[in-house]
Design an enzyme around this catalytic site. Structure first.
Site, PDB file in Angstrom:
ATOM      1  N   ASP A  20     -46.410 -44.444  28.291  1.00  0.00           N
ATOM      2  CA  ASP A  20     -44.995 -44.534  28.593  1.00  0.00           C
ATOM      3  C   ASP A  20     -44.586 -45.986  28.324  1.00  0.00           C
ATOM      4  OD1 ASP A  20     -42.417 -43.882  29.800  1.00  0.00           O
ATOM      5  OD2 ASP A  20     -43.126 -45.016  31.532  1.00  0.00           O
ATOM      6  N   ASP A  22     -41.202 -47.966  29.799  1.00  0.00           N
ATOM      7  CA  ASP A  22     -40.600 -48.660  30.941  1.00  0.00           C
ATOM      8  C   ASP A  22     -41.397 -48.426  32.215  1.00  0.00           C
ATOM      9  OD1 ASP A  22     -37.896 -49.676  29.799  1.00  0.00           O
ATOM     10  OD2 ASP A  22     -38.040 -47.601  29.121  1.00  0.00           O
TER      11      ASP A  22
END
Length: 225
Positions: A20, A22
């Site tokens: 991922d 953020d």
């Protein structure tokens, strides 16, 4: 330091590692909060509609926040929040261990980023952080259904030429872990955004500095530091 160690993620070799963005590779919470606060003010969205939506694509989040608005107004809000976020990159930093982990996986073509943001936003934040853009970057622009649907991680694995079941996913959000698990991947959950233990991965650690990725002849292995 492991917060909730499990033997499963440490006892196998993975075909690839899907990260991922953020809250996993970069700290962008300041930008996120400023941007959505500004949008809420501009569109008069009640504050009590916001909850734990971290990791949910903006398009889906606006459907939740603006159920009483027309599709056209939500579409305009989507364009607006992207513009606000792209322009607000102040304070974005690389999280501990992230640069090394991403570089290790990318060096052998076994690393990808799978984010709920748009491609434009992902590139803006990667640029602000100084992290490289991997060859495989899956964004909200690439899928019809975002996290927690499994499609993003299924697509990320497929673009690297592997099955998601053979991959490791590194996430910090409940929606992201749910997406990865639905795709059949093994997960490492980071306590970078939520309280330790609140996002239940197969292995839970504080951040990526707690683990080390090692290249094996047939993939990538994970070691605790």
């Amino acid at each position: 330091m492991s917060l909730h160690p499990s033997h499963l993620p440490l006892d196998r070799t993975y075909a690839a590692v899907l990260f991922d963005l953020d809250g996993t590779l970069i700290a962008s919470i300041g930008s996120v909060e400023r941007s959505w606060t500004r949008l809420a003010q501009e569109y008069e969205i009640p504050a009590d509609r916001f909850g734990d939506f971290h990791g949910v694509p903006a398009r889906r989040l606006l459907e939740i926040l603006m159920p009483d608005r027309s599709p056209g107004e939500r579409a305009r809000a989507l364009l607006r929040i992207e513009q606000i976020e792209v322009e607000d990159t102040a304070g974005i930093e690389v999280l501990p261990g992230a640069r090394e982990a991403l570089a290790t996986a990318m060096a052998v073509g076994r690393g990808a980023i799978v984010t709920s943001g748009s491609r434009r936003l992902a590139r803006a934040r990667l640029g602000a952080s100084g992290l490289p853009v991997p060859d495989v970057l899956v964004t909200a622009d690439d899928v019809d259904a975002g996290k927690p649907d499994p499609t993003p991680y299924l697509l990320g694995a497929a673009r690297l030429g592997h099955s998601a079941q053979d991959c490791l996913v590194v996430e910090d959000a409940t929606a992201g872990v749910a997406s990865a698990r639905a795709a059949g991947a093994t997960t490492i959950a980071l306590a970078t955004t939520s309280a330790p233990g609140s996002v239940a991965g197969d292995l839970m650690v504080a951040d990526l500095s707690a683990v080390r990725l090692e290249i094996a002849p047939d993939g990538v292995r994970v070691r605790l530091r």
